[in-house]
Structure formats: C-alpha cells, structure tokens
Design a protein around this motif. Structure first.
Motif, PDB file in Angstrom:
ATOM      1  N   TYR A  33       0.841  -1.195   0.000  1.00  0.00           N
ATOM      2  CA  TYR A  33       0.000   0.000   0.000  1.00  0.00           C
ATOM      3  C   TYR A  33       0.881   1.253   0.000  1.00  0.00           C
ATOM      4  O   TYR A  33       1.937   1.275   0.633  1.00  0.00           O
ATOM      5  CB  TYR A  33      -0.852   0.069   1.270  1.00  0.00           C
ATOM      6  CG  TYR A  33      -1.564  -1.196   1.652  1.00  0.00           C
ATOM      7  CD1 TYR A  33      -0.896  -2.225   2.293  1.00  0.00           C
ATOM      8  CD2 TYR A  33      -2.928  -1.360   1.381  1.00  0.00           C
ATOM      9  CE1 TYR A  33      -1.554  -3.387   2.657  1.00  0.00           C
ATOM     10  CE2 TYR A  33      -3.591  -2.513   1.748  1.00  0.00           C
ATOM     11  CZ  TYR A  33      -2.892  -3.521   2.387  1.00  0.00           C
ATOM     12  OH  TYR A  33      -3.553  -4.668   2.748  1.00  0.00           O
ATOM     13  N   ILE A  47      -2.960   3.900  -3.257  1.00  0.00           N
ATOM     14  CA  ILE A  47      -2.997   2.764  -4.165  1.00  0.00           C
ATOM     15  C   ILE A  47      -2.646   1.506  -3.403  1.00  0.00           C
ATOM     16  O   ILE A  47      -1.886   1.542  -2.431  1.00  0.00           O
ATOM     17  CB  ILE A  47      -2.026   2.969  -5.360  1.00  0.00           C
ATOM     18  CG1 ILE A  47      -2.191   1.877  -6.417  1.00  0.00           C
ATOM     19  CG2 ILE A  47      -0.580   3.065  -4.887  1.00  0.00           C
ATOM     20  CD1 ILE A  47      -1.488   2.206  -7.739  1.00  0.00           C
ATOM     21  N   GLN A  48      -3.239   0.398  -3.836  1.00  0.00           N
ATOM     22  CA  GLN A  48      -2.970  -0.910  -3.245  1.00  0.00           C
ATOM     23  C   GLN A  48      -2.620  -1.903  -4.341  1.00  0.00           C
ATOM     24  O   GLN A  48      -3.310  -1.975  -5.363  1.00  0.00           O
ATOM     25  CB  GLN A  48      -4.174  -1.408  -2.463  1.00  0.00           C
ATOM     26  CG  GLN A  48      -3.992  -2.801  -1.878  1.00  0.00           C
ATOM     27  CD  GLN A  48      -5.207  -3.300  -1.143  1.00  0.00           C
ATOM     28  OE1 GLN A  48      -6.078  -2.524  -0.775  1.00  0.00           O
ATOM     29  NE2 GLN A  48      -5.268  -4.597  -0.917  1.00  0.00           N
ATOM     30  N   VAL A  54      -2.681  -4.000  -9.601  1.00  0.00           N
ATOM     31  CA  VAL A  54      -3.339  -2.938  -8.850  1.00  0.00           C
ATOM     32  C   VAL A  54      -4.726  -3.400  -8.411  1.00  0.00           C
ATOM     33  O   VAL A  54      -5.532  -3.844  -9.225  1.00  0.00           O
ATOM     34  CB  VAL A  54      -3.469  -1.661  -9.706  1.00  0.00           C
ATOM     35  CG1 VAL A  54      -4.267  -0.592  -8.953  1.00  0.00           C
ATOM     36  CG2 VAL A  54      -2.096  -1.124 -10.076  1.00  0.00           C
ATOM     37  N   ASP A  56      -6.624  -1.335  -6.085  1.00  0.00           N
ATOM     38  CA  ASP A  56      -7.417  -0.110  -5.940  1.00  0.00           C
ATOM     39  C   ASP A  56      -6.515   1.091  -6.129  1.00  0.00           C
ATOM     40  O   ASP A  56      -5.519   1.229  -5.418  1.00  0.00           O
ATOM     41  CB  ASP A  56      -8.071  -0.071  -4.552  1.00  0.00           C
ATOM     42  CG  ASP A  56      -8.969   1.147  -4.346  1.00  0.00           C
ATOM     43  OD1 ASP A  56      -9.562   1.262  -3.264  1.00  0.00           O
ATOM     44  OD2 ASP A  56      -9.090   1.982  -5.271  1.00  0.00           O
ATOM     45  N   ASP A  57      -6.828   1.913  -7.087  1.00  0.00           N
ATOM     46  CA  ASP A  57      -6.113   3.184  -7.261  1.00  0.00           C
ATOM     47  C   ASP A  57      -7.109   4.324  -7.404  1.00  0.00           C
ATOM     48  O   ASP A  57      -6.824   5.342  -8.038  1.00  0.00           O
ATOM     49  CB  ASP A  57      -5.144   3.131  -8.439  1.00  0.00           C
ATOM     50  CG  ASP A  57      -5.851   2.892  -9.765  1.00  0.00           C
ATOM     51  OD1 ASP A  57      -5.159   2.865 -10.812  1.00  0.00           O
ATOM     52  OD2 ASP A  57      -7.093   2.729  -9.768  1.00  0.00           O
ATOM     53  N   LEU A  60      -5.925   7.765  -6.259  1.00  0.00           N
ATOM     54  CA  LEU A  60      -4.643   8.231  -6.801  1.00  0.00           C
ATOM     55  C   LEU A  60      -4.905   9.305  -7.863  1.00  0.00           C
ATOM     56  O   LEU A  60      -5.611   9.038  -8.838  1.00  0.00           O
ATOM     57  CB  LEU A  60      -3.892   7.052  -7.423  1.00  0.00           C
ATOM     58  CG  LEU A  60      -2.448   7.300  -7.841  1.00  0.00           C
ATOM     59  CD1 LEU A  60      -1.553   7.393  -6.618  1.00  0.00           C
ATOM     60  CD2 LEU A  60      -1.978   6.191  -8.769  1.00  0.00           C
ATOM     61  N   LYS A  62      -4.337  10.506 -10.870  1.00  0.00           N
ATOM     62  CA  LYS A  62      -3.599   9.854 -11.965  1.00  0.00           C
ATOM     63  C   LYS A  62      -3.033  10.843 -12.983  1.00  0.00           C
ATOM     64  O   LYS A  62      -2.201  10.445 -13.807  1.00  0.00           O
ATOM     65  CB  LYS A  62      -4.492   8.840 -12.658  1.00  0.00           C
ATOM     66  CG  LYS A  62      -4.958   7.718 -11.739  1.00  0.00           C
ATOM     67  CD  LYS A  62      -5.822   6.726 -12.483  1.00  0.00           C
ATOM     68  CE  LYS A  62      -6.466   5.736 -11.528  1.00  0.00           C
ATOM     69  NZ  LYS A  62      -7.370   6.375 -10.548  1.00  0.00           N
ATOM     70  N   SER A  66       1.873   8.311 -10.272  1.00  0.00           N
ATOM     71  CA  SER A  66       1.900   6.968 -10.845  1.00  0.00           C
ATOM     72  C   SER A  66       2.651   6.053  -9.892  1.00  0.00           C
ATOM     73  O   SER A  66       3.486   6.512  -9.104  1.00  0.00           O
ATOM     74  CB  SER A  66       2.560   6.963 -12.220  1.00  0.00           C
ATOM     75  OG  SER A  66       3.924   7.330 -12.111  1.00  0.00           O
ATOM     76  N   LEU A  77       6.685   5.067  -6.250  1.00  0.00           N
ATOM     77  CA  LEU A  77       5.602   6.031  -6.400  1.00  0.00           C
ATOM     78  C   LEU A  77       6.216   7.301  -6.968  1.00  0.00           C
ATOM     79  O   LEU A  77       7.227   7.776  -6.443  1.00  0.00           O
ATOM     80  CB  LEU A  77       4.947   6.318  -5.040  1.00  0.00           C
ATOM     81  CG  LEU A  77       3.853   7.391  -4.999  1.00  0.00           C
ATOM     82  CD1 LEU A  77       2.601   6.912  -5.725  1.00  0.00           C
ATOM     83  CD2 LEU A  77       3.504   7.758  -3.552  1.00  0.00           C
TER      84      LEU A  77
END
Lengths: 117, 111
Positions: A33, A47-48, A54, A56-57, A60, A62, A66, A77
C-alpha cells in the motif's frame, strides 16, 4: 525480521519538479500500500497492489501520480509534476494476508517526508 | 460514507491512566485498530479488536468497543513518558479491504 524500508526519508523539491519514492516491503508480503499523510491528518490510501497487480487506485490523482510494482516486490511512487499541496509524508505498508482474510494487519515503513516549495 | 473521528489532544500525568476515544460511522466494520505514531516514524499497530468482541486486554492496553454507539476507546494503564505519541484509530469495513483512519489524538505524558 526486517521491516518495511523506504527511501529517501526526506525530499525537498520545487513545484512542477518530479520526485520518486521507493519501498521494499517485508519479505513474503504480497500486498503493498501507498498512503499519503498530510500534516495533522490520518493516512489516506493512494494505491494498493496485490503482487504486481493494482487492486485499488481510485484515490490516486492519476494526472500526476503513478506507481508500479513490476516484480511483485519493490514499488515506486512518482509525482510529476509536483504541486504545493503534495507536501506530505508518503507511507508504504505491506501485509501478509490478502484483503478480506483475517485481521489484515498492515506493517508501515518510516515514510518519506516531501516538501514542495 | 465512512468516517472516523477522534479528539485532537490528551494530556495526562505519568503513572495515570489515559483513555483515547474514537467514533466511527460504518456499521459494517469488521475490525477496529489502534496505531501509534512516534515523531518521524511510521505507524505501529498496537492492537485490534474484532467487531463481535466488546473488550480486549493486552498488558497495559485495554480496548473497549460499543458497537451500538459505534464508539471505540483505548485505555493505557500506568502511562509512561514513552507513551507520548499520536494514536490513530482505524476501521475496516466488511465489504472493504481499506483502512479508514481518524485524524489522530496527540497524547502528551507529563512527568
């Protein structure tokens, strides 16, 4: 057992510059995470990853953030370009159990403190 | 939506008990957690409680859960100066793997 490692510990950049953070999770932990912790607030999930995928983002940004975890171990990251409001501590965490299994204990690294001027 | 709230600050004298409170809104929470954060460090998991329990004790730490009122508390017995830190409450919903954190309670232990 070594904990979650992060580098650098501190970073100061000017707005519109780019920055990257690195995380090495605990050996054998499949879930990783990235959290953003703004001063005075609790961590918020960015993000996870489950292995190198991935999960879950949704939180994030975007357009500028990234993240990748190419071999299912280390992760980076990136922020490009940085804004003033990105000043925060970026925490990496890992867990052994996949989401939905058990207490889902997450182990946190020391974080990277980012200051954007 | 999901929300976790905590009081911002607590000051106690060394040797006294500390009680840190937390309220949450997600009635489907399955696990509730207490994390400790010392200056310049990441979060350290202190303890957690499953939602079908109402109390859990671990050495100096006692967690009380009132599921009806969605209220969680952490009691630290015989508080020491080394307990000075920020304490975060977090919850995980039944249908979610995410941890939702409160804003943290800063505990100051006076000698």
């Amino acid at each position: 057992e070594a904990g979650v490692a992060q580098s650098p510990r501190y970073k100061i950049i000017e707005k519109r510059q780019s920055v990257a953070f690195w995380c090495n999770p605990i050996s054998g932990h499949a879930t990783l995470y990235w959290y953003q912790q703004i001063l005075g607030q609790g961590p918020k999930l960015l993000i996870q990853f489950q292995n190198n995928g991935v999960v879950d983002d949704s939180q994030l940004p975007k357009d500028r953030f990234s993240a990748e975890r190419l071999k299912g171990v280390d992760s980076t990251l990136k922020i490009q370009p940085a804004k003033l409001e990105d000043s925060a501590v970026y925490l990496c965490a890992s867990s052994l159990n996949p989401p939905g299994q058990g207490a889902h204990e997450q182990f946190f690294g020391p974080g990277t403190r980012l200051t954007v001027l | 939506g999901e929300d976790v709230e905590q009081s911002l600050f607590l000051s106690v004298r060394e040797g006294d008990s500390s009680v840190i409170n937390c309220t949450y809104t997600d009635s489907s929470s399955t696990y509730l957690y207490w994390y400790k954060q010392e200056p310049g460090a990441g979060l350290q998991l202190l303890t957690y409680i499953f939602s079908n329990m109402d109390m859990k004790q671990d050495q100096r730490l006692t967690v009380l859960l009132n599921k009806k009122d969605k209220h969680l508390s952490l009691r630290i017995a015989d508080t020491q100066t080394g307990d000075s830190a920020i304490y975060f409450c977090a919850e995980k919903g039944d249908s979610s793997y995410k941890l939702i954190f409160g804003s943290g309670t800063r505990l100051l232990v006076r000698p």
